[in-house]
Design a protein around this motif. Sequence first.
Motif, short mmCIF file in Angstrom:
data_model
loop_
_atom_site.label_atom_id
_atom_site.label_comp_id
_atom_site.label_asym_id
_atom_site.label_seq_id
_atom_site.Cartn_x
_atom_site.Cartn_y
_atom_site.Cartn_z
N LEU A 195 46.49 38.96 18.81
CA LEU A 195 45.04 39.06 19.03
C LEU A 195 44.66 40.33 19.79
O LEU A 195 43.49 40.69 19.85
N ARG A 196 45.60 41.00 20.38
CA ARG A 196 45.39 42.30 21.03
C ARG A 196 44.16 42.34 21.94
O ARG A 196 43.20 43.07 21.69
N PHE A 197 44.17 41.53 22.98
CA PHE A 197 43.07 41.56 23.94
C PHE A 197 43.08 42.87 24.71
O PHE A 197 44.14 43.43 24.98
N ASP A 198 41.89 43.35 25.06
CA ASP A 198 41.78 44.54 25.90
C ASP A 198 41.90 44.16 27.36
O ASP A 198 42.36 44.94 28.19
N ILE A 199 41.43 42.93 27.66
CA ILE A 199 41.32 42.49 29.05
C ILE A 199 41.88 41.08 29.18
O ILE A 199 41.65 40.23 28.32
N LEU A 200 42.61 40.83 30.27
CA LEU A 200 43.02 39.47 30.59
C LEU A 200 42.33 39.06 31.88
O LEU A 200 42.42 39.77 32.88
N LYS A 201 41.64 37.94 31.84
CA LYS A 201 41.01 37.44 33.06
C LYS A 201 41.87 36.33 33.64
O LYS A 201 42.02 35.26 33.04
N ILE A 202 42.47 36.62 34.77
CA ILE A 202 43.44 35.70 35.37
C ILE A 202 42.71 34.54 36.03
O ILE A 202 41.85 34.74 36.90
N ASP A 203 43.05 33.33 35.61
CA ASP A 203 42.33 32.15 36.09
C ASP A 203 42.37 32.03 37.61
O ASP A 203 43.37 32.36 38.25
N ARG A 204 41.27 31.52 38.16
CA ARG A 204 41.14 31.51 39.61
C ARG A 204 42.13 30.59 40.33
O ARG A 204 42.39 30.78 41.51
N THR A 205 42.70 29.60 39.62
CA THR A 205 43.67 28.73 40.30
C THR A 205 44.87 29.54 40.81
O THR A 205 45.43 29.22 41.85
N PHE A 206 45.25 30.59 40.06
CA PHE A 206 46.40 31.39 40.49
C PHE A 206 46.05 32.31 41.65
O PHE A 206 46.88 32.63 42.49
N VAL A 207 44.78 32.72 41.66
CA VAL A 207 44.32 33.61 42.73
C VAL A 207 44.12 32.80 44.01
O VAL A 207 44.50 33.22 45.10
N ALA A 208 43.54 31.59 43.85
CA ALA A 208 43.17 30.77 45.00
C ALA A 208 44.35 30.48 45.92
O ALA A 208 44.25 30.61 47.14
N SER A 209 45.48 30.10 45.34
CA SER A 209 46.59 29.71 46.19
C SER A 209 47.61 30.83 46.37
O SER A 209 48.64 30.62 46.99
N SER A 210 47.30 32.02 45.84
CA SER A 210 48.30 33.09 45.84
C SER A 210 48.79 33.48 47.23
O SER A 210 49.95 33.83 47.39
N VAL A 211 47.92 33.41 48.22
CA VAL A 211 48.35 33.88 49.54
C VAL A 211 48.88 32.78 50.44
O VAL A 211 49.40 33.04 51.51
N THR A 212 48.76 31.50 49.98
CA THR A 212 49.21 30.42 50.84
C THR A 212 50.43 29.71 50.27
O THR A 212 51.16 29.04 50.98
N ASP A 213 50.66 29.88 48.97
CA ASP A 213 51.65 29.07 48.29
C ASP A 213 52.66 29.98 47.61
O ASP A 213 52.32 30.79 46.76
N ALA A 214 53.94 29.85 48.02
CA ALA A 214 54.97 30.77 47.51
C ALA A 214 55.15 30.68 46.00
O ALA A 214 55.37 31.69 45.34
N VAL A 215 55.01 29.46 45.43
CA VAL A 215 55.21 29.30 44.00
C VAL A 215 54.10 30.03 43.22
O VAL A 215 54.37 30.82 42.32
N THR A 216 52.84 29.76 43.61
CA THR A 216 51.72 30.40 42.91
C THR A 216 51.77 31.90 43.13
O THR A 216 51.40 32.69 42.26
N HIS A 217 52.18 32.27 44.31
CA HIS A 217 52.39 33.67 44.65
C HIS A 217 53.22 34.33 43.56
O HIS A 217 52.84 35.34 42.99
N SER A 218 54.35 33.71 43.21
CA SER A 218 55.21 34.34 42.22
C SER A 218 54.64 34.18 40.82
O SER A 218 54.89 35.02 39.95
N ILE A 219 53.85 33.12 40.57
CA ILE A 219 53.21 33.01 39.25
C ILE A 219 52.24 34.17 39.07
O ILE A 219 52.23 34.82 38.03
N LEU A 220 51.45 34.44 40.09
CA LEU A 220 50.48 35.54 39.99
C LEU A 220 51.22 36.87 39.78
O LEU A 220 50.81 37.69 38.97
#
Length: 280
Positions: A195-220
């Motif tokens: 589908l060759r997207f120009d832009i990927l919008k990263i869902d907010r669930t990954f952003v929300a816990s990125s700084v508090t949760d080590a697992v999501t941190h690495s997912i992001l």
Amino acid sequence: AAAIIIMLSIFTVLLINVSVNFRRSIKSDIQRGIRNKEFYAYYQPIVNSKNGHWIGAELLVRWLHPKHGVISPAEFIHTAESTGLINAITLHLLERAAYEKTQIQAENNNTYISINVTASMIINPRYVTELISIISKYPSLQHNVVFEFTERETFSSTELAELQLGMQRLREVGIKWALDDFGTGYAGLSTLQSLRFDILKIDRTFVASSVTDAVTHSILDNIAEMGHTLHCTMVAEGVETAEQAEYVDDLEIEASQGYFYAKPMPFDDYLNALSQPAPA
Ligand code: C2E
Ligand code: CA
Ligand code: CA
Ligand code: CA
């Protein structure tokens, strides 16, 4: 006991009726709202993650209801999508956006606008033709317009081919493509590549816990990595704190969107803020 069972059945039938009628009444209310042009968009700024400068805006539908005031998508988008009424709403929003984008350009401003569509709309060649005819009518829509959609459904190979074709036809009139809620859908890597997207919008669930949760941190971290590999520009959604903003920038996710920077706002407020000198 028989009496109780009969009463329960009557009650159940009544309940089902109420819910069917309720949905039917939302549907006809939406139809009425479309005729009365009650749907319009709030604008939420999308910013450069490095310096916070506004580079675009996502258009988020609102319903100015004569009885209930401003209604958010959570209340009606499901019904609008399942009944297909969303297509008429999207066409209407696009026409409005043409005028609003003209006003943005009149400020000598090149920020882009990003409009939510559904994959089903783009799979349908008739709707693609309608979208193209609106875009062809308005020069303001021929540059710096992004269409974004989520991948909540899975597609048959025929649908996937139609989707690809629809996206290509709209590319030819200048539309760029963004995958919304990236990381939550079913998009496999091969689908993503085809589908060759120009832009990927990263869902907010990954952003929300990125700084508090080590697992999501690495997912992001991994999502950002994948975006770079696919050569897509990335937008982090739902950035709410300075700490998250910092982390997103450290991962070289180019753009951000979220309450930390700005909330969705009426177009007039957006335009006003655009025409002010940028804060230092
Ligand atoms: P979405 O496309 O993922 O849009 C982002 C949603 O997150 C918006 O909710 C926005 O107000 C909210 N948001 C933005 N920044 C933050 C933040 O920092 N924190 C949190 N917690 N939320 C944030 P909204 O406006 O209620 O829209 C909800 C959903 O409705 C959208 O999610 C989209 O899926 C759908 N939608 C909105 N407008 C349209 C439209 O015109 N067409 C279609 N098909 N769907 C639409
Ligand atoms: Ca969106
Ligand atoms: Ca999203
Ligand atoms: Ca940083």
